[in-house]
Design an enzyme around this catalytic site. Structure first.
Site, PDB file in Angstrom:
ATOM      1  N   LYS A 153       0.873  -1.188   0.000  1.00  0.00           N
ATOM      2  CA  LYS A 153       0.000   0.000   0.000  1.00  0.00           C
ATOM      3  C   LYS A 153       0.906   1.232   0.000  1.00  0.00           C
ATOM      4  O   LYS A 153       1.257   1.775   1.046  1.00  0.00           O
ATOM      5  CB  LYS A 153      -0.922  -0.062   1.234  1.00  0.00           C
ATOM      6  CG  LYS A 153      -2.186   0.762   1.091  1.00  0.00           C
ATOM      7  CD  LYS A 153      -3.224   0.367   2.117  1.00  0.00           C
ATOM      8  CE  LYS A 153      -4.289   1.427   2.316  1.00  0.00           C
ATOM      9  NZ  LYS A 153      -5.126   1.671   1.153  1.00  0.00           N
TER      10      LYS A 153
HETATM   11  N1  PMP Z   1      -7.858  -2.439  -3.006  1.00  0.00           N
HETATM   12  C1  PMP Z   1      -7.293  -1.219  -2.929  1.00  0.00           C
HETATM   13  C2  PMP Z   1      -6.590  -0.676  -4.115  1.00  0.00           C
HETATM   14  C3  PMP Z   1      -7.367  -0.490  -1.725  1.00  0.00           C
HETATM   15  O1  PMP Z   1      -6.818   0.717  -1.634  1.00  0.00           O
HETATM   16  C4  PMP Z   1      -8.063  -1.044  -0.623  1.00  0.00           C
HETATM   17  C5  PMP Z   1      -8.177  -0.268   0.653  1.00  0.00           C
HETATM   18  N2  PMP Z   1      -7.048  -0.441   1.453  1.00  0.00           N
HETATM   19  C6  PMP Z   1      -8.624  -2.315  -0.766  1.00  0.00           C
HETATM   20  C7  PMP Z   1      -8.504  -2.991  -1.973  1.00  0.00           C
HETATM   21  C8  PMP Z   1      -9.310  -2.984   0.383  1.00  0.00           C
HETATM   22  O2  PMP Z   1      -8.361  -3.278   1.377  1.00  0.00           O
HETATM   23  P1  PMP Z   1      -8.752  -3.402   2.907  1.00  0.00           P
HETATM   24  O3  PMP Z   1      -9.889  -4.334   2.992  1.00  0.00           O
HETATM   25  O4  PMP Z   1      -7.523  -3.910   3.553  1.00  0.00           O
HETATM   26  O5  PMP Z   1      -9.132  -2.031   3.361  1.00  0.00           O
END
Ligand code: PMP
Length: 296
Positions: A153
């Site tokens: 991320k």
């Molecule tokens: N895909 C992307 C590109 C994201 O930015 C997120 C948010 N973090 C998610 C999927 C979902 O991830 P999470 O469930 O860990 O928030």
């Protein structure tokens, strides 16, 4: 909106006033998007505030940093503790928690020697969950996994998400759906995709998507509920004949998808597997220990 004159943030081990904090304009993060971050939710539960999957989020922060060679010398447990303290100091319970690891001043492309960590939080009310999204397939694809570390991320990756979001909104849709660089279904700009077909759930496999913590939770919940889930490479055409679909992510939780490029899913949302999972997810995040019985 995010802070006022009393708001405290956590910065490198100290709690400081948000409006009295400065940052260096020569940071490598600001110029090149070379930083890592997380998006975490805290919920009010019977036993006080609970940060949902705090450990998993900080583990992912650490992994993101390691994947892109950003030094990360923080203790995950300390960061979880700091996050709880931050919420308490700011009198927050239903809140969004945003840690960011950012780099020292450095105008070269060499990795930094030093980084900082900040954690801020702001109120984020309970999600109502009735809205369903009208999606459009984006003209932007997700970055190729050989161009970047797709499972990290990283700040700079979000230019792709911003472009896709704005394109979708400018064209009158709620949200974008991005394909991978080979044209298979990937994910939303900040959420993972699931769809339902004949009682089975389908979701894009890891490799071209962010491994969402909500996605992992949905997989656990589905297992507990005896719902079959298939992970693989699926196409827009597969989605076009699905019965229903939903996005999941920390911010969106679980949210139904009404249509893709104005083609509606036939199943009434209230009768879908997504709706069932949405209810279970909502219960789970408000449990003080927030663990599933299967994981005990
Ligand atoms: N895909 C992307 C590109 C994201 O930015 C997120 C948010 N973090 C998610 C999927 C979902 O991830 P999470 O469930 O860990 O928030």
């Amino acid at each position: 909106m995010y802070y006022n004159k009393n708001t405290l943030i956590y910065l490198d081990g100290k709690f400081v006033k948000a409006n009295e904090t400065t940052t260096d304009l020569y940071s490598q993060t600001l110029h090149y998007g070379y930083g890592v971050f997380e998006g975490i939710r805290a919920y009010e539960t019977e036993n006080g505030t609970s940060i949902f999957k705090a450990q998993e989020h900080y583990d992912r922060l650490k992994k993101s940093a390691e994947l892109v060679n950003i030094p990360f010398n923080y203790d995950v447990e300390e960061l979880v503790k700091a996050s709880y303290e931050l919420l308490e100091k700011n009198n927050l319970s239903d809140a969004y928690v945003r840690p960011l690891v950012f780099c020292d001043p450095n105008m070269t492309l060499a990795r930094p020697n030093n980084v900082s960590i900040m954690i801020c939080a702001w109120e984020w009310g309970a999600y109502l969950g009735d809205k369903q999204l009208r999606l459009t397939v984006s003209s932007y694809c997700r970055p190729h996994p050989r161009s970047i570390k797709i499972e990290a991320k990283v700040c700079g990756h979000y230019v792709n998400s911003i472009l896709a979001t704005n394109e979708a909104k400018d064209n009158g849709f709620d949200e974008a759906l991005l394909l991978d660089s080979d044209g298979f279904l990937a994910e939303g700009p900040e959420a993972n995709l699931f769809y339902e077909k004949e009682g089975v759930l389908y979701t894009p496999q890891l490799g071209n998507i962010l491994p969402g913590i909500t996605r992992a939770t949905v997989l656990e919940l589905a297992k507990e509920l005896g719902i079959e889930v298939r992970q693989g490479l699926f196409s827009k055409d597969d989605l076009a004949v699905a019965d229903s679909a939903f996005y999941c992510g920390t911010a969106a939780e679980i949210i139904g998808i009404e249509s893709v490029d104005d083609s509606k899913f036939p199943k009434e949302w209230n009768n879908t597997l997504g709706k069932k999972l949405q209810e279970e997810y909502s219960k789970l995040v408000r449990k003080s220990d927030a663990t599933l019985s299967t994981t005990h």
